[in-house]
Write an enzyme that holds these catalytic residues in place. Sequence first.
Site, PDB file in Angstrom:
ATOM      1  N   ASN A   1      -5.026   6.398   9.012  1.00 50.70           N
ATOM      2  CA  ASN A   1      -6.389   6.163   9.097  1.00 50.70           C
ATOM      3  C   ASN A   1      -7.168   5.045  10.481  1.00 50.70           C
ATOM      4  O   ASN A   1      -7.874   5.396  11.170  1.00 50.70           O
ATOM      5  CB  ASN A   1      -7.569   5.942   8.191  1.00 50.70           C
ATOM      6  CG  ASN A   1      -6.924   4.748   7.464  1.00 50.70           C
ATOM      7  OD1 ASN A   1      -6.258   4.033   7.663  1.00 50.70           O
ATOM      8  ND2 ASN A   1      -7.659   3.759   6.569  1.00 50.70           N
TER       9      ASN A   1
ATOM     10  N   GLU B   1      -1.525  -5.130   2.239  1.00 47.73           N
ATOM     11  CA  GLU B   1      -3.498  -4.842   3.061  1.00 47.73           C
ATOM     12  C   GLU B   1      -3.237  -3.100   2.035  1.00 47.73           C
ATOM     13  O   GLU B   1      -2.887  -2.018   2.904  1.00 47.73           O
ATOM     14  CB  GLU B   1      -2.983  -4.223   4.000  1.00 47.73           C
ATOM     15  CG  GLU B   1      -3.554  -6.084   4.595  1.00 47.73           C
ATOM     16  CD  GLU B   1      -5.051  -6.767   4.720  1.00 47.73           C
ATOM     17  OE1 GLU B   1      -5.236  -6.315   3.988  1.00 47.73           O
ATOM     18  OE2 GLU B   1      -4.832  -7.848   5.363  1.00 47.73           O
TER      19      GLU B   1
ATOM     20  N   CYS C   1     -10.399   1.776   4.533  1.00 54.22           N
ATOM     21  CA  CYS C   1      -9.567   0.730   3.144  1.00 54.22           C
ATOM     22  C   CYS C   1     -11.271   0.407   2.281  1.00 54.22           C
ATOM     23  O   CYS C   1     -11.134   0.444   1.507  1.00 54.22           O
ATOM     24  CB  CYS C   1      -8.925   0.007   3.405  1.00 54.22           C
ATOM     25  SG  CYS C   1      -9.172  -0.577   4.749  1.00 54.22           S
TER      26      CYS C   1
END
Length: 474
Positions: free
Chosen positions: A154, A250, A284
């Site tokens: 992303n 993460e 996210c």
Amino acid sequence: MATTTSERRLLIDGEWVETGAWIEVRSPYSGELVGRVPRAGAAEARRAVDAAARALETPLPAHERAAILDRVAALLRERHEEVARTICAEAGKPIRTARVEASRAVSTYTFAAVEARKLAGEVIPMDAAEAGAGKLALTLRRPIGVVGAISPFNFPCNLVAHKLAPALAAGCPVVLKPASQTPLSALLLAELEQEAGLPQGWLNVVAGPASEIGEVLVADERVRLITFTGSSDVGWGLQERAPRKRVKLELGNSTPAIVAADADLEAAASKLAANAFSFAGQSCISVQRIYVERPVLDAFLGRFLPKVEALVVGDPSDEATDVGPVIDTDARDRILAWIEEARAAGARLLTGGRDGELIRPTVLADVPDTAKVSCEEVFGPVAIVNPVDSLAEAIERANGTSYGLQAGVFTSSIATALAAAEGLEFGGVTVNEAPTFRSDQMPYGGVKGSGNTKEGPAFAVREMTEERLVIVQR
Ligand code: NAP
């Protein structure tokens, strides 16, 4: 816009290599071929680790590491539009948003250069204890060793930068496995690092099947740290499989934002409309759950919905586009199924839904907390808006998730802001800013299921180094 196809090689031990097999990279918008890269397997991954381990034998002094990082930042500035177009082509990220990502990568390398220059230990006051009298002690920060890096689709440039740049600042050679859907930006970054003078073996990039390459990084003891950004199941699975390594994660989020009754509703509506749907919600920390105090629900929706409906949906290479496609048709079909599941459970569709091959920015109301769009990470252009009767209820519902990356609150009261900052179980809390906000020097990372580390060059460098204590008898 006609798509240009680019072909890149993998980088192993300073050589651009082919493997005889290829990964095709296709536009998430049109399905057109936008590039291809060689497909690596376990053998190439092992060669990459060998090369990185050899590189570690000849440490690079801090001034050289810093100079290379500065040069990469300069090259990223020079080739900014090419970087942005590569991100846009392979990830389907709207070009204006892709330009922001390219600029942020400049920032990431610039901050990492600062960290390379100031990396230092500390002096321990040994005579503070009787036992230490007559001794001097200090800590050295040593590179942890070879870093294995695994990155998601992303932010195919800046999230790769958040691994490569601190690793170099810390003095660690890297083996990078980029996302298979977006390897072109990572290899472009690798080209810039080579051009900036990175010596052989310090960066190795192997694209290919995740489990095969991941297994090499997990199994090889010379890889001392794995830095992973991606989905929760994969991340926590890596940690279980590599209990003796540092595995820095993460991961995802189901991002909440609270709108208190005393908030500036116009500002909240603008920020949330922009940040729930940017890159089609595939961040996210994309705003997903909005909890609004009941007395201002209608006033908030009256401002929020027109802004959502004004977002331009379409071709990511078009300058006007705000919202493009999601990464592939599987992701699109999953998101549409989740919307339908919520509606079947009683949610109301206020705007959005399918639009040809795309999903329009979608807002759902009255969504049960058990619906997937509420309790899981949608990773798509969907936001839910639910009324709450108190700040305490908003905080409790915001916390009702296994994730904990970032959350936000909109209020004009300092007391409410502080109560939310203390009550929200997240790695970061934004006040009067969307929880999607990130700038690259921040300590960024989650708690609970969202991860176990902070990125941002200063914090990642800390993770990628080990303290060695030196005690000197005077
Ligand atoms: P993903 O499917 O977990 O993939 C991420 C990376 O892991 C890719 O390179 C993937 O390779 C690799 N991978 C997959 N299975 C693996 C395995 N068994 N062993 C080793 N590597 C493996 O995630 P994604 O769909 O690309 O990214 C979306 C997720 O990332 C979301 O959950 C999002 O919230 C999270 N994310 C978090 C942050 C953060 O900073 N906290 C930032 C961005 C995204 P392949 O591409 O080859 O499958």
